[in-house]
Design a protein around this motif. Structure first.
Motif, PDB file in Angstrom:
ATOM      1  N   ARG A  11       0.836  -1.206   0.000  1.00  0.00           N
ATOM      2  CA  ARG A  11       0.000   0.000   0.000  1.00  0.00           C
ATOM      3  C   ARG A  11       0.868   1.252   0.000  1.00  0.00           C
ATOM      4  NH1 ARG A  11      -3.256  -1.362   4.003  1.00  0.00           N
ATOM      5  NH2 ARG A  11      -2.115  -0.191   5.568  1.00  0.00           N
ATOM      6  N   THR A  12       1.913   1.228   0.786  1.00  0.00           N
ATOM      7  CA  THR A  12       2.801   2.397   0.853  1.00  0.00           C
ATOM      8  C   THR A  12       3.494   2.646  -0.481  1.00  0.00           C
ATOM      9  OG1 THR A  12       3.208   1.858   3.159  1.00  0.00           O
ATOM     10  CG2 THR A  12       4.721   3.414   2.136  1.00  0.00           C
ATOM     11  N   ALA A  13       3.974   1.546  -1.092  1.00  0.00           N
ATOM     12  CA  ALA A  13       4.643   1.693  -2.391  1.00  0.00           C
ATOM     13  C   ALA A  13       3.663   2.204  -3.434  1.00  0.00           C
ATOM     14  CB  ALA A  13       5.239   0.357  -2.811  1.00  0.00           C
ATOM     15  N   ALA A  14       2.425   1.693  -3.389  1.00  0.00           N
ATOM     16  CA  ALA A  14       1.411   2.142  -4.347  1.00  0.00           C
ATOM     17  C   ALA A  14       1.087   3.618  -4.129  1.00  0.00           C
ATOM     18  CB  ALA A  14       0.144   1.297  -4.189  1.00  0.00           C
ATOM     19  N   TRP A  84      11.004   2.070 -15.677  1.00  0.00           N
ATOM     20  CA  TRP A  84      11.136   3.503 -15.386  1.00  0.00           C
ATOM     21  C   TRP A  84      11.295   3.777 -13.891  1.00  0.00           C
ATOM     22  CZ3 TRP A  84      12.635   7.811 -17.261  1.00  0.00           C
ATOM     23  CH2 TRP A  84      12.620   8.009 -18.637  1.00  0.00           C
ATOM     24  N   VAL A  85      10.670   2.918 -13.078  1.00  0.00           N
ATOM     25  CA  VAL A  85      10.809   3.106 -11.626  1.00  0.00           C
ATOM     26  C   VAL A  85      12.294   3.115 -11.267  1.00  0.00           C
ATOM     27  CG1 VAL A  85      10.451   1.988  -9.386  1.00  0.00           C
ATOM     28  CG2 VAL A  85       8.566   2.148 -11.005  1.00  0.00           C
ATOM     29  N   VAL A  86      13.030   2.165 -11.822  1.00  0.00           N
ATOM     30  CA  VAL A  86      14.466   2.094 -11.523  1.00  0.00           C
ATOM     31  C   VAL A  86      15.186   3.341 -12.039  1.00  0.00           C
ATOM     32  CG1 VAL A  86      16.587   0.829 -12.041  1.00  0.00           C
ATOM     33  CG2 VAL A  86      14.510  -0.418 -11.454  1.00  0.00           C
ATOM     34  N   VAL A  87      14.858   3.728 -13.278  1.00  0.00           N
ATOM     35  CA  VAL A  87      15.528   4.902 -13.861  1.00  0.00           C
ATOM     36  C   VAL A  87      15.264   6.150 -13.021  1.00  0.00           C
ATOM     37  CG1 VAL A  87      15.644   6.415 -15.892  1.00  0.00           C
ATOM     38  CG2 VAL A  87      15.443   3.945 -16.186  1.00  0.00           C
ATOM     39  N   GLU A  88      13.999   6.364 -12.693  1.00  0.00           N
ATOM     40  CA  GLU A  88      13.629   7.560 -11.910  1.00  0.00           C
ATOM     41  C   GLU A  88      14.281   7.563 -10.530  1.00  0.00           C
ATOM     42  OE1 GLU A  88       9.131   8.746 -13.375  1.00  0.00           O
ATOM     43  OE2 GLU A  88       9.406   7.419 -11.669  1.00  0.00           O
ATOM     44  N   GLU A  89      14.137   6.422  -9.862  1.00  0.00           N
ATOM     45  CA  GLU A  89      14.641   6.354  -8.484  1.00  0.00           C
ATOM     46  C   GLU A  89      16.153   6.523  -8.422  1.00  0.00           C
ATOM     47  OE1 GLU A  89      12.984   5.827  -5.591  1.00  0.00           O
ATOM     48  OE2 GLU A  89      10.980   5.395  -6.329  1.00  0.00           O
ATOM     49  N   ARG A  90      16.829   5.934  -9.384  1.00  0.00           N
ATOM     50  CA  ARG A  90      18.282   5.999  -9.334  1.00  0.00           C
ATOM     51  C   ARG A  90      18.822   7.290  -9.938  1.00  0.00           C
ATOM     52  NH1 ARG A  90      21.035   1.302 -12.233  1.00  0.00           N
ATOM     53  NH2 ARG A  90      20.008   2.295 -13.979  1.00  0.00           N
ATOM     54  N   GLU A  91      18.318   7.635 -11.144  1.00  0.00           N
ATOM     55  CA  GLU A  91      18.928   8.728 -11.891  1.00  0.00           C
ATOM     56  C   GLU A  91      18.371  10.096 -11.498  1.00  0.00           C
ATOM     57  OE1 GLU A  91      21.187   8.315 -14.433  1.00  0.00           O
ATOM     58  OE2 GLU A  91      21.144   6.144 -14.674  1.00  0.00           O
ATOM     59  N   LEU A  96      17.151   5.387  -5.015  1.00  0.00           N
ATOM     60  CA  LEU A  96      17.093   3.921  -5.102  1.00  0.00           C
ATOM     61  C   LEU A  96      17.863   3.255  -3.959  1.00  0.00           C
ATOM     62  CD1 LEU A  96      15.945   1.614  -6.824  1.00  0.00           C
ATOM     63  CD2 LEU A  96      18.109   1.528  -8.034  1.00  0.00           C
ATOM     64  N   LYS A  97      18.962   3.857  -3.596  1.00  0.00           N
ATOM     65  CA  LYS A  97      19.767   3.278  -2.511  1.00  0.00           C
ATOM     66  C   LYS A  97      18.984   3.249  -1.193  1.00  0.00           C
ATOM     67  CE  LYS A  97      22.340   7.645  -2.327  1.00  0.00           C
ATOM     68  NZ  LYS A  97      22.069   8.134  -3.700  1.00  0.00           N
ATOM     69  N   TYR A  98      18.100   4.235  -1.016  1.00  0.00           N
ATOM     70  CA  TYR A  98      17.299   4.257   0.210  1.00  0.00           C
ATOM     71  C   TYR A  98      16.229   3.164   0.200  1.00  0.00           C
ATOM     72  CZ  TYR A  98      19.663   8.720   0.482  1.00  0.00           C
ATOM     73  OH  TYR A  98      20.622   9.684   0.492  1.00  0.00           O
ATOM     74  N   VAL A  99      15.728   2.876  -1.012  1.00  0.00           N
ATOM     75  CA  VAL A  99      14.766   1.767  -1.124  1.00  0.00           C
ATOM     76  C   VAL A  99      15.459   0.470  -0.717  1.00  0.00           C
ATOM     77  CG1 VAL A  99      13.331   0.417  -2.708  1.00  0.00           C
ATOM     78  CG2 VAL A  99      13.447   2.903  -2.959  1.00  0.00           C
ATOM     79  N   TYR A 100      16.683   0.304  -1.174  1.00  0.00           N
ATOM     80  CA  TYR A 100      17.442  -0.901  -0.818  1.00  0.00           C
ATOM     81  C   TYR A 100      17.795  -0.927   0.673  1.00  0.00           C
ATOM     82  CZ  TYR A 100      17.882  -3.077  -5.338  1.00  0.00           C
ATOM     83  OH  TYR A 100      17.594  -3.752  -6.502  1.00  0.00           O
ATOM     84  N   ALA A 101      17.954   0.249   1.240  1.00  0.00           N
ATOM     85  CA  ALA A 101      18.323   0.311   2.662  1.00  0.00           C
ATOM     86  C   ALA A 101      17.112   0.147   3.575  1.00  0.00           C
ATOM     87  CB  ALA A 101      19.004   1.645   2.951  1.00  0.00           C
TER      88      ALA A 101
END
Lengths: 282, 275
Positions: A11-14, A84-91, A96-101
């Motif tokens: 739900r949070t991710a959505a 695109w989620v990856v592109v947006e979050e990282r670039e 993106l690193k915070y998602v992984y953390a």
């Protein structure tokens, strides 16, 4: 993991996905933006058909391809969107690193983010069908619809779409500079390969066999068959309903397993090469 | 080069050359972009050609779709390479350099257009090879001088429109991105990119009066296919309208750039990222 925790994370991710997707515009502008492209694509098909037949749109062939084109919206939105989620979050946002953390887990995060894309795609598909039915006169006898088989095929195909999205996200992790191109490219390639707007019988030998390895080929055919009573491809018409569903299930299973492990392998490689937070575009 | 010319003109010509150079050289340094610029439009074009085959349409329709696929490459470049360019520059933190430079902003946009046109023309070779080589479409005997004239008029009008879009998008953040996204396929439809624009009737005629892509494509098709192109207006008329487009879009782009540059400076949006 408790189901409630998983549900909360999804739900949070959505919710986050919805905010990112929509907070640049008011709801009306966002709605127009969301449906402009898919409706235009449907209208291009109408223009082609209109030009060939001189304005007589009721022919069966057009309906077949119109349906395929409408459902391809799920592939476009979900597959391209997850890449695109990856592109947006990282670039772009460099988050993106915070998602992984965080404890959410990347699969859960991508599932959650993709749910917004699913909602957008569903809205587009519904509008395309409404336009087809009421504006273009693309009607058929609803008595021929086999709802159970249709919903089953629809659900299985969506699983294949989401897993292709995972694979694309994995590739985007590993190939930062090429990620944007690759996202769009896969959707375009599937449009060409899987018989979305023409029967796969028109493809050259070799390519036809390749398409038969992909779940999406069976998906489009099954959706057409269970919605209007028959599919577009002569070759696939040799399969009974059960065989078609079986082929769809088998191809989806293989594809999902390959995509899952493919994603993990790609992610491992991306970590090793230090690409999880590598920015190259903005 | 500078002898006899006013210093400001020399400076602007140099800016045009420099910006065009960056675009051309930069475009060959990123293989992924070559694929997306050259191959994807060709793939989409193939799908429509196969659709025509599935419908049993005359072969001339396949040629119409191939020509549309080739021209779509230019529209993509106008949208993303011109319209959204200043958005990219803003995201990369370079936009302020354009405004700090002593040359005219129109010179920079002109260089961008010139470079984009040359770069995109090299990309269209893929679509031409796929269309005429792989798919086997054919055109009739044609007048090369007329084709070049019509094509150049179309390109000039399109890139002038790109300069106007670029100015308008100066104010935008993410809206620029979304606007480009939502302008792609609707313009394909309204321009009759994959079918004769005449099939759209009054809607097609109206769209042709606003967007130069449809009119230019229609003229190119008429030169290459004659009556089989099912043209909207005589080629001469379409050329005159394209000429008018060039003048109108140039004037509008200039006005919009001046106005929006001032506005975005006042509102502090020129260097604002992640809007």
């Amino acid at each position: 993991m408790a189901v409630t925790t998983l549900a909360g994370r999804l739900r949070t991710a959505a919710w986050l996905g919805w905010q990112i997707e929509s907070n640049w515009a008011d709801p009306l502008v966002f709605a127009i933006y969301s449906v402009a492209r898919p409706l235009a694509t449907a209208l291009i098909l109408m223009g082609i058909y209109w030009a060939v037949t001189g304005g007589h749109l009721q022919r069966d062939a057009f309906l077949l391809f119109y349906i395929g084109n409408a459902f391809h919206e799920y592939v476009l939105r979900l597959v391209v969107g997850m890449g695109w989620v990856v592109v947006e979050e990282r670039e772009e946002y460099e988050t993106l690193k915070y998602v992984y953390a965080s404890p959410i887990g990347i699969f859960t995060y991508l599932w959650g983010r993709s749910s917004v894309k699913f909602a957008q795609a569903t809205l587009s598909v519904v509008l395309m069908f409404l336009m087809g039915w009421f504006v273009l006169g693309l009607r058929w006898d609803l008595g021929v619809v086999r709802w159970g088989a249709f919903l089953l095929a629809f659900g299985i195909g969506l699983v294949a779409v989401v897993y292709l999205g995972f694979l694309v996200a994995g590739l985007a992790l590993l190939l930062p500079r090429a990620a944007m191109t690759m996202n769009e490219g896969l959707a375009v390639a599937l449009y060409l390969l899987c018989g979305v707007i023409y029967p796969i019988d028109l493809l050259p030998r070799g390519l036809q066999e390749l398409t038969l390895l992909l779940p999406f080929t069976y998906w489009y055919e099954a959706l057409r068959r269970f919605l209007i009573g028959h599919g577009a491809s002569e070759r696939l018409s040799a399969l009974s309903d059960g065989q078609l569903l079986g082929a769809l299930i088998a191809a989806t299973l293989v594809f999902a397993v390959a995509s899952h492990f493919g994603y993990l392998a790609l992610e491992r490689r991306a970590r090793k090469l230090g690409r999880l937070d590598q920015t190259t575009l903005f | 080069m500078s002898r006899g010319l006013p210093a400001s003109l020399v400076l602007d010509l140099r800016a045009i050359r420099a910006r065009a150079f960056v675009r051309i050289v930069g475009s060959v340094r990123e293989p992924a972009w070559i694929v997306s610029d050259a191959v994807f439009p060709a793939v989409g074009m193939c799908a429509y050609v196969l659709l025509y085959r599935a419908l049993g349409a005359p072969r001339s329709y396949e040629t119409l779709a191939v020509l549309g696929g080739i021209m779509s490459t230019y529209w993509i470049n106008v949208l993303w390479g011109m319209g959204a360019q200043l958005y990219w520059e803003k995201q990369q933190g370079q936009l302020q350099l354009y405004f700090a430079a002593p040359c005219s902003r129109m010179a920079i946009l002109t260089g961008m257009a010139l470079g984009g046109l040359i770069m995109t023309s090299s990309r269209t070779l893929v679509a031409i090879a796929v269309g005429f080589g792989l798919l086997g479409v054919r055109v009739q005997a044609f007048d090369p001088a007329l084709l070049v004239l019509v094509f150049l008029l179309t390109m000039a009008a399109l890139y002038m429109l790109g300069m106007l879009l670029s100015s308008l998008f100066l104010l935008f953040g993410r809206e620029a991105w979304h606007l480009c996204n939502s302008l792609q396929e609707p313009v394909y439809f309204l321009s009759g990119l994959y079918f004769p624009i005449r099939a759209l009737g009054a809607l097609g005629a109206t769209a042709a009066g606003i967007i130069p892509l449809g009119l230019g494509l229609d003229a190119v098709r008429q030169v290459l296919l004659g009556a089989a192109a099912r043209g909207l207006l005589p080629v001469r008329t379409e050329a005159l309208i394209l000429g008018a487009f060039i003048v109108v879009f140039f004037v509008l782009a200039r006005m919009a750039l001046t106005y929006l540059e001032g506005l975005s400076k006042r509102e502090g949006r020129l260097t604002q990222r992640w809007q």
